[in-house]
Design a protein around this motif. Structure first.
Motif, mmCIF file in Angstrom:
data_model
loop_
_atom_site.group_PDB
_atom_site.id
_atom_site.type_symbol
_atom_site.label_atom_id
_atom_site.label_comp_id
_atom_site.label_asym_id
_atom_site.label_seq_id
_atom_site.Cartn_x
_atom_site.Cartn_y
_atom_site.Cartn_z
ATOM 1 N N PHE A 170 37.419 159.272 59.599
ATOM 2 C CA PHE A 170 37.814 158.354 60.889
ATOM 3 C C PHE A 170 38.931 157.535 60.366
ATOM 4 O O PHE A 170 39.662 157.524 59.327
ATOM 5 C CB PHE A 170 36.669 157.621 61.137
ATOM 6 C CG PHE A 170 36.082 156.846 60.006
ATOM 7 C CD1 PHE A 170 36.675 155.543 59.709
ATOM 8 C CD2 PHE A 170 35.159 157.281 59.289
ATOM 9 C CE1 PHE A 170 36.125 154.846 58.587
ATOM 10 C CE2 PHE A 170 34.441 156.291 58.089
ATOM 11 C CZ PHE A 170 35.138 155.120 57.832
ATOM 12 N N VAL A 171 39.536 156.834 61.499
ATOM 13 C CA VAL A 171 40.480 155.593 61.240
ATOM 14 C C VAL A 171 39.985 154.460 61.296
ATOM 15 O O VAL A 171 39.382 154.079 62.246
ATOM 16 C CB VAL A 171 41.842 155.738 62.365
ATOM 17 C CG1 VAL A 171 42.688 154.773 62.166
ATOM 18 C CG2 VAL A 171 42.273 157.410 62.329
ATOM 19 N N VAL A 172 40.444 153.724 60.330
ATOM 20 C CA VAL A 172 40.062 152.166 60.303
ATOM 21 C C VAL A 172 40.799 151.476 61.147
ATOM 22 O O VAL A 172 42.317 151.558 61.111
ATOM 23 C CB VAL A 172 39.972 151.637 58.922
ATOM 24 C CG1 VAL A 172 39.804 150.067 58.946
ATOM 25 C CG2 VAL A 172 38.815 152.082 57.891
ATOM 26 N N ASP A 173 40.252 150.895 62.281
ATOM 27 C CA ASP A 173 41.102 150.060 63.286
ATOM 28 C C ASP A 173 40.579 148.881 63.737
ATOM 29 O O ASP A 173 39.599 148.891 64.727
ATOM 30 C CB ASP A 173 41.484 151.040 64.695
ATOM 31 C CG ASP A 173 42.138 150.396 65.714
ATOM 32 O OD1 ASP A 173 42.498 149.334 65.473
ATOM 33 O OD2 ASP A 173 42.701 151.240 66.301
ATOM 34 N N VAL A 174 40.839 147.672 62.854
ATOM 35 C CA VAL A 174 40.084 146.701 63.067
ATOM 36 C C VAL A 174 40.981 145.343 63.339
ATOM 37 O O VAL A 174 42.059 145.119 62.601
ATOM 38 C CB VAL A 174 39.159 146.302 61.678
ATOM 39 C CG1 VAL A 174 38.620 144.788 61.606
ATOM 40 C CG2 VAL A 174 38.076 147.102 61.789
ATOM 41 N N ALA A 175 40.678 144.580 64.213
ATOM 42 C CA ALA A 175 41.553 143.297 64.670
ATOM 43 C C ALA A 175 40.626 142.067 64.085
ATOM 44 O O ALA A 175 39.210 142.124 64.543
ATOM 45 C CB ALA A 175 41.778 143.370 66.139
ATOM 46 N N LEU A 176 41.116 141.045 63.724
ATOM 47 C CA LEU A 176 40.388 140.056 63.226
ATOM 48 C C LEU A 176 41.259 138.437 63.401
ATOM 49 O O LEU A 176 42.474 138.844 63.137
ATOM 50 C CB LEU A 176 39.706 140.126 61.990
ATOM 51 C CG LEU A 176 40.680 140.120 60.813
ATOM 52 C CD1 LEU A 176 40.887 138.994 60.205
ATOM 53 C CD2 LEU A 176 39.834 141.081 59.660
ATOM 54 N N GLN A 177 40.629 137.745 63.591
ATOM 55 C CA GLN A 177 41.370 136.377 63.638
ATOM 56 C C GLN A 177 40.557 135.386 63.127
ATOM 57 O O GLN A 177 39.230 135.200 63.283
ATOM 58 C CB GLN A 177 41.601 135.885 65.069
ATOM 59 C CG GLN A 177 42.282 134.554 65.104
ATOM 60 C CD GLN A 177 42.952 134.331 66.627
ATOM 61 O OE1 GLN A 177 43.233 135.280 67.254
ATOM 62 N NE2 GLN A 177 43.319 133.192 66.867
ATOM 63 N N VAL A 178 41.200 134.491 61.990
ATOM 64 C CA VAL A 178 40.243 133.699 61.197
ATOM 65 C C VAL A 178 41.018 132.384 61.431
ATOM 66 O O VAL A 178 42.265 132.297 60.899
ATOM 67 C CB VAL A 178 40.298 134.020 59.754
ATOM 68 C CG1 VAL A 178 39.263 132.903 58.934
ATOM 69 C CG2 VAL A 178 39.667 135.711 59.517
#
Length: 354
Positions: A18-26
């Motif tokens: 699978f493809v890791v596709d992660v958005a995050l904001q800290v």
């Protein structure tokens, strides 16, 4: 991404299946926890943020500065120049340097005078609970002491962000508890992303929780809110809850022979319309075994699929849910036995299926 303090990222990295596709904001000074099943892509996200793993798409920005961008204009900042420190299970201390010199290494590499860097190192060792340990060598340290030195070395370098990739997993419970308390104190005001497999770590260290499954964000929000309303079987398992998917009907909820109601106001509102896909959430310790097949109003029939000893007694697995019972309550129960189960409506919540 617009300029802002803190960490903002969209990480895209292909994996085998699978493809890791992660958005995050800290936000600046915030701690965000990441949880997920083994192999879900959590460590891949951390390694991409640190610059150890290359991305095929996305962008990483720290304190308003883009350190990695795939689209034009291409940006690729070397790991050592990102201002991001990654701490894992292994402290990775320099074995030929004293503890003091390990902690002073980052500031000295950044141009700080040796005497000042060493003095600051001793101050950091005090802060992480190792006063007077500067002259010791890494091989003289316990696992917990090594992790304390690793934290001191990371923070002495004044990083823009700290990444914790399960740093407590190899420690015994008492030591892990001590390091957890130290991390909570010392990471105050530091932008932090913490990967953990322990819901207790997430609650103790983080303000928000991101759940990653098969490379995608499955659920996110305030830590306790996510754990209280699990959107998947994985989240329910780490929160220690039963989660059964069904539909609303007759003012309650149903799944096969299982019929439940709830006294929770929000849950009752969700169940008002028939045929709405909902998950029923309740604790295993709130389920009662009320009979062995005889009629009992409000209970549902089940069959024991597995018996699992626990510290407090026995965990009874059925096709519908798990039940926690004492050893005395478990006496005489056998795999394959029919039972009747009941849970009080006050202990049940309904949550919509994602």
């Amino acid at each position: 991404m617009s300029a802002a303090q803190g960490l903002r990222a969209h990480v895209v990295v292909p994996r085998e299946h699978f493809v890791v596709d992660v958005a995050l904001q800290v936000a600046a000074g915030e701690t965000v926890a990441i949880m997920g099943p083994s192999g879900a892509g959590k460590s891949t996200v951390m390694q991409a943020l640190a610059g150890i793993v290359g991305m095929t798409a996305g962008e990483i920005e720290i304190d308003g500065r883009v350190v990695d961008r795939i689209a034009a204009p291409r940006v690729r900042t070397e790991p050592a120049r990102r201002g991001i420190v990654l701490l894992g299970q292994n402290p990775r201390l320099f074995p030929h340097l004293t503890v003091r010199e390990n902690v002073a290494f980052g500031p000295r590499a950044g141009g700080v005078a040796a005497a000042i860097a060493r003095s600051n190192a001793d101050e950091w060792l005090d802060r992480v609970g190792l006063p007077g340990a500067g002259g010791r060598m890494p091989h003289e340290l316990s696992g917990g002491e090594g992790q304390r030195v690793a934290v001191a070395r990371a923070l002495a370098a004044a990083p823009r962000a700290v990444l914790l990739d399960e740093p407590l997993v190899a420690l015994d419970p008492d030591t892990a508890g001590e390091i957890r308390r130290m991390l909570r104190e010392q990471l105050q005001g530091t932008t932090t992303v913490a990967v953990t497999h322990d819901a207790g770590d997430a609650v103790a260290l983080a303000e928000r929780l991101i759940v990653v499954e098969r490379g995608r964000v499955r659920q996110h929000g305030q830590v306790r809110e996510v754990l209280a309303a699990p959107a998947s079987a994985f989240v329910a398992s780490i929160a220690g809850l039963n989660r059964v998917e069904g539909v609303s009907g007759d003012g309650g909820w149903r799944w096969g022979d299982l019929r439940l109601t709830s006294t929770d106001t929000a849950s009752r509102a969700l169940a008002e319309k028939d045929g709405v896909a909902l998950a029923a959430v309740f604790r295993p310790q709130d389920v009662q075994i009320v009979g062995d097949g005889e009629s009992d109003a409000g209970a549902w029939p089940a069959r024991i699929a597995r018996l699992e000893p626990t510290l407090a007694g026995m965990r009874v697995h059925t096709e519908s849910c798990r039940v926690e019972v004492s050893l005395s309550e478990a006496a005489g129960l056998l795999v394959g036995d029919p039972v009747l189960l009941r849970v009080d409506p006050a202990d049940v919540r309904f949550v919509p299926l994602a």
